[in-house]
Design an enzyme around this catalytic site. Structure first.
Site, PDB file in Angstrom:
ATOM      1  N   ASP A 101     -36.214  13.449 -22.131  1.00  0.00           N
ATOM      2  CA  ASP A 101     -37.523  13.685 -21.529  1.00  0.00           C
ATOM      3  C   ASP A 101     -37.699  12.685 -20.390  1.00  0.00           C
ATOM      4  O   ASP A 101     -37.709  11.479 -20.617  1.00  0.00           O
ATOM      5  CB  ASP A 101     -38.614  13.493 -22.594  1.00  0.00           C
TER       6      ASP A 101
ATOM      7  N   HIS B  86     -44.816  20.513 -17.890  1.00  0.00           N
ATOM      8  CA  HIS B  86     -43.728  19.544 -18.033  1.00  0.00           C
ATOM      9  C   HIS B  86     -42.501  20.167 -18.685  1.00  0.00           C
ATOM     10  O   HIS B  86     -42.605  20.887 -19.661  1.00  0.00           O
ATOM     11  CB  HIS B  86     -44.204  18.340 -18.861  1.00  0.00           C
TER      12      HIS B  86
ATOM     13  N   CYS C 276     -39.754  16.780 -12.989  1.00  0.00           N
ATOM     14  CA  CYS C 276     -39.221  16.976 -14.336  1.00  0.00           C
ATOM     15  C   CYS C 276     -38.188  18.090 -14.414  1.00  0.00           C
ATOM     16  O   CYS C 276     -37.145  17.955 -15.041  1.00  0.00           O
ATOM     17  CB  CYS C 276     -40.352  17.217 -15.329  1.00  0.00           C
TER      18      CYS C 276
END
Lengths: 430, 229
Positions: free
Chosen positions: B127, B110, B171
């Site tokens: 995030d 991630h 991501c």
């Protein structure tokens, strides 16, 4: 069955470096073991020369009973393998220094790593070294100091302090290191006096940007103040008058500038006991009116109100995601709210152990789990919110503890009505 | 079948191979090379001063961020961090990864973007899977804080409202898209970006649609640059 000791299957894990890891295979251990027994097991498995105390976590809670009772409390079968994480235990902190003053210590701030700043009932703010020696004193307030804040500065040799006082004013002090020989007690004059509250000022907090501060008072308001060092158009408006002051300690002439607030936040109905400027636009406050409030300081609106059953004396924002609110006051309970949950009413956690009113609660600056609290019962307690009972209780004060803060990571500084300033070190929280 | 080790583009310090570039085409998790390239490309855009060491905004790509995070000795850390001149920057963006295994380069699952904003004195952690990389960002901050100047010691880590990914592989694209918006907004508007305005801007610009198009535009960009070499 009774003749033979009951056993529990456990599997240990840890986030510690490889030299402190044990095999991942399940072990059988007697079910009467407590934290101490488990710590002995880990020490034996690791074969450590010098014993190291460990703490143990099961499903987010620290182990504080025997494994047998834990299984019952968590409603787990004794047949299952219990996954246990271990971390270094908090060792009892040592009293590193203490100083007996002339008057009550009512405010302490530990956000500067070189000095501890205090405020006393004699109206004097002081800077202290780790050995408990006073390095300088700041005189100007006519009545007791209630709160001390440190302004973040870009220049390491300059310290900027804010003090709030029962004399209804706040003072802004700039102290440069050149003026501070270690051995000498120095005086400095406030470069700005903040006037606008109509009653005792109870609390002050600096904005993260280092240009502004907010204050709360017995007049039920929160005032915002511009303190930018550069003179701007904004500041022209807020400066009421300048006057020359002769400082008697040095031949220099100091200029004392009066500053008026840039904005008033109204909403609380009683004394605003605690404020914290968290982000550029966000301030939180606690009040004797039983409420916690969140404010958007750009829009100047009150955008969150949480009611509590008791008058609140202290507030701290921190914990998981830097967004949990811990507050306490006129009862022995520390309450923690999570304002991220919509419609937050009830606290997500309550911590009880103190025997009297609580004067301070403060999240650790780094750890999302640790919190300190100080009380009129004379103790300072250190909490890990994963455990229901405090990790440590420091009983060094002989009267009410009025102020406490973390300092330099894992030290604790506290002051109280016994006129003592105490510095505890070596907590090793992380 | 094309050789995935075939060199496609050499740009600054980044070498992109066929296997890296193909990640952009499909529903795949982007690796450090693509993000490194994109940061490098942003930093060389016309908005920035010709001498990048004096740019008030600094983009710290995956490899340096990872090295700073896992650097075993303090001297090595100081040596790696000094050339970045962090004290002189107004805005520093770091590409954070959750890889904890130093042995495995390109590991982790991630990406997130950590921004230190000196104007507000805050660490904003963007995030696209809220909360996922918090601990990594928090650990990383404790490492870089001492190098950001004395004011930064009072800076907190916050997670402003960030666009959220709707799948398990975008991501890295979100990190690139958010970095681009922050970079552009700083250079277009030098005054202190207020948190809520910035977060509105992010939500308006970085939509799921924008992110999927960004895979294509980045791919085109790479091929255009490759052809011109």
């Amino acid at each position: 069955m009774d003749a033979k000791e009951k056993q529990v299957q456990v599997r240990f894990s840890t986030k510690l470096p490889p030299e402190l890891q044990v095999a991942n295979t399940p072990f059988s251990v007697p079910s009467h073991l407590t934290r101490y027994g488990l710590s002995e097991v880990i020490n034996a498995l690791l074969g450590l020369e010098k014993p190291k105390p460990f703490d143990f976590i099961v499903e987010g809670d620290l182990i504080r009973t025997s494994l047998e009772k834990l299984l019952l409390a968590k409603n787990l079968s004794a047949e299952t393998i219990l996954n246990i994480e271990y971390t270094p235990a908090l060792v009892p902190p040592q009293l590193q220094a203490s100083h007996k003053g002339e008057d009550w210590f009512s405010a302490v701030n530990g956000s500067n790593s070189r000095y501890v700043f205090t405020g006393s009932y004699d109206g004097i703010a002081r800077g202290w070294r780790a050995n408990g020696q006073c390095s300088f004193s700041l005189e100007g307030h006519n009545e007791a100091i209630t709160s001390v804040a440190v302004m973040p500065t870009e220049d390491e040799s300059t310290m900027e302090l804010l003090t709030a006082s029962k004399d209804r004013s706040l003072r802004f002090w700039q102290i440069t290191d050149q003026g501070l020989p270690d051995s000498l007690t120095k005086r400095a004059a406030a470069s700005k006096v903040l006037k606008g509250h109509s009653s005792s000022v109870q609390c002050v907090s600096a904005s993260p940007s280092g240009n502004e501060c907010c204050s709360g008072s017995w007049d039920s308001t929160i005032l915002l103040w511009h303190l930018s060092a550069k003179s701007s158009i904004d500041e022209e408006h807020t400066i009421i008058k300048r006057r020359k002051l002769d400082d008697y300690a040095t031949p220099n002439t100091f200029e004392e500038v009066e500053v008026a607030p840039r904005c008033t936040l109204k909403g609380h109905t009683q004394c605003v006991s605690s404020v914290e400027w968290v982000e550029a636009e966000t301030v939180f406050s606690a009040s004797w009116d039983h409420s916690l409030r969140g404010w958007n300081v750009e829009a100047e609106v009150n955008n969150l109100t949480i009611s509590c059953s008791k008058a609140l004396h202290c507030l701290s924002v921190g914990g998981e995601g830097s967004s949990l609110l811990a507050a306490a006051g006129a009862d022995p309970i520390i309450r923690i709210w999570d304002p991220r949950m919509p419609g937050t009413v009830a606290p997500i956690q309550q911590l009880t152990s103190h025997k009297s009113w609580i004067s301070v609660c403060k999240w650790h600056r780094r750890s999302p789990y640790h919190l300190l609290s100080a009380s009129h019962d004379g103790s300072v307690k250190v909490w890990d919110i994963r455990s229901k009972i405090p990790l440590q209780s420091l009983e060094g004060h002989k009267d009410k503890v009025m102020c406490a803060d973390w300092w330099k990571g894992d030290s604790i500084v506290s002051g109280g009505a016994d006129c003592q300033l105490q510095i505890y070190s070596n907590l090793r929280v992380n | 079948m094309a050789d995935e080790n075939e060199k496609v583009l050499s740009y600054g310090d980044v070498l992109l191979r066929r296997g890296d570039v193909e990640l952009l085409g499909g529903p795949y998790y982007l690796n450090d090379h693509i993000i490194e390239f994109f940061f490098c490309y942003l930093a060389s855009s016309p908005a920035s001063p010709s001498d990048s060491s004096s740019d008030p905004v600094l983009l710290v790509g995956p490899s340096i961020t990872f090295w700073l995070m896992h650097c075993p000795d303090p001297d090595g850390l100081r040596a790696a961090i000094a050339p970045l001149k962090l004290r002189d920057r107004q805005l520093v963006l770091f590409a954070v990864n959750n890889n904890e295994d130093v042995e495995e380069a390109g590991g982790g699952s991630h990406w997130s973007l950590l921004a230190y904003d000196r104007r507000q004195n805050v660490f904003n952690h963007y995030d696209s899977m809220k909360g996922m990389n918090w601990r990594h960002a928090d650990d990383f901050i404790s490492i870089v804080k001492p190098f950001l100047g004395s004011k930064a010691s009072a800076a907190r880590l916050v997670e402003p409202s960030s666009p959220q990914q709707e799948n398990g592989y975008d991501c890295g694209v979100y990190v690139m898209a958010i970095a681009q918006v922050l970079w552009d907004s700083y250079h277009e508007n030098m005054e202190a970006g207020k948190g809520t305005q910035l977060s509105d801007l992010l939500h308006n610009q970085v939509t799921a649609d924008f992110v999927s198009r960004m895979r294509e535009t980045t791919l085109e960009l790479i091929y255009t640059l490759a052809r011109s070499q």
